[in-house]
Design a protein around this motif. Structure first.
Motif, mmCIF file in Angstrom:
data_model
loop_
_atom_site.group_PDB
_atom_site.id
_atom_site.type_symbol
_atom_site.label_atom_id
_atom_site.label_comp_id
_atom_site.label_asym_id
_atom_site.label_seq_id
_atom_site.Cartn_x
_atom_site.Cartn_y
_atom_site.Cartn_z
ATOM 1 N N GLU A 149 4.208 4.987 -5.274
ATOM 2 C CA GLU A 149 4.142 5.052 -7.342
ATOM 3 C C GLU A 149 3.294 6.422 -7.747
ATOM 4 O O GLU A 149 3.454 6.811 -8.937
ATOM 5 C CB GLU A 149 4.208 3.457 -7.452
ATOM 6 N N ARG A 150 2.013 6.191 -6.923
ATOM 7 C CA ARG A 150 0.713 6.853 -7.858
ATOM 8 C C ARG A 150 1.539 8.603 -7.532
ATOM 9 O O ARG A 150 0.958 9.057 -8.704
ATOM 10 C CB ARG A 150 -0.525 7.371 -6.955
ATOM 11 N N ARG A 152 2.599 1.768 -3.780
ATOM 12 C CA ARG A 152 1.051 1.954 -4.667
ATOM 13 C C ARG A 152 0.871 3.491 -4.331
ATOM 14 O O ARG A 152 0.837 4.177 -5.430
ATOM 15 C CB ARG A 152 0.512 0.945 -4.320
ATOM 16 N N GLN A 187 0.542 -1.438 -0.281
ATOM 17 C CA GLN A 187 0.063 0.254 0.127
ATOM 18 C C GLN A 187 0.929 1.101 0.097
ATOM 19 O O GLN A 187 0.792 1.973 -0.627
ATOM 20 C CB GLN A 187 -1.339 0.091 1.148
#
Length: 262
Positions: free
Chosen positions: A101-102, A98, A95
């Motif tokens: 990375e977003r 991610r 989580q």
């Protein structure tokens, strides 16, 4: 596409000396630590401009705080983390990764390698922090995992988390440059005479990065205690950028004091 390489950072000139000090030996530890600290300071100054670096550090602060609230799913969603309660360390790391990375994808035209290095340093720091606070390394339950994450909101644990993040970041930046030049480093008459020398270099860099970043612990602990616990602030990304800016200055002052300069 749109990816920007770092190129030669301002302190790149220090790398040959760092390598030579460590491989040849016989140089006082303070000299090696000074070189690495100076290199890391320059890298951190550049990283302040990278939104991915700030996001990676900001989430290390806010993720444990959000998990500790009465409505954790909502608090986690507010910082762009899936509100579902994770049952393993790997799920929490996923989580976190991610979410960072977003940000990389959103600003990909302005993203640099420093952001990618920070993302990996943040993952390493978070994994290390959670593992060290688990009651057992063998099959910890979901409650154990959640308690370990929540415990990272404490000032002393955040100090260790910040120390690990900065040490990991500086070490990875050094390797970013060095690893691309290994073919020029190894061989008779070169800086590293064998692969064994490179192994010695790796171990020494890791040790000295940890030693140099130790000065962050007290500052990080006191900063979080004042801003979050005393003043009740919800730490923003702007606060995180200011914190890291002060951290760089702390490193500069510490380096100057160790060198006997005013």
């Amino acid at each position: 596409m749109g990816h920007q390489r770092l190129g030669k950072m301002p302190a790149y000139r220090l790398l040959p000396e760092i390598v030579r000090y460590i491989v040849d030996g016989g140089i006082p530890t303070e000299a090696v630590a000074d070189q690495i600290t100076e290199f890391g300071r320059e890298a951190l100054k550049s990283a302040l401009k990278d939104d991915v670096f700030i996001e990676a550090l900001w989430l290390l602060i806010r993720l444990p705080q959000a998990a500790a609230t009465n409505n954790a799913p909502r608090a986690l969603a507010e910082i762009c983390i899936d509100g579902a309660t994770p049952s393993s360390v790997s799920e929490i790391l996923f989580q976190y990764d991610r979410s960072v990375e977003r940000v990389q994808r959103r600003i990909h035209q302005g993203s640099t390698d420093l952001g990618e290095i920070a993302r990996r340093a943040g993952l390493s720091a978070l994994a290390e922090g959670m593992q060290s606070n688990l009651p057992s390394l063998w099959n910890p339950g979901a409650d154990d995992v959640w308690a370990s994450l929540v415990s990272l909101r404490r000032t002393e644990n955040f100090a260790a988390l910040a120390h690990s993040f900065y040490a990991n970041f500086v070490e990875r930046v050094i390797h970013y440059f060095v690893d691309r030049n290994l073919h020029n480093m190894i061989g008779p008459g070169r800086i590293a005479r064998s692969v064994h020398d490179v192994g010695t270099f790796d171990s020494a860099v890791r040790r000295h990065c940890n030693e140099s970043a130790l000065i962050m612990r007290t500052f990080a602990r006191d900063w979080l205690g004042k801003n979050h616990y005393r003043d009740g602030k919800a730490i923003s990304r702007a606060d995180t950028r200011a914190f890291s800016s002060h951290a760089v200055e702390k490193i500069r002052i510490e380096l100057a004091l160790r060198k006997g300069k005013p």
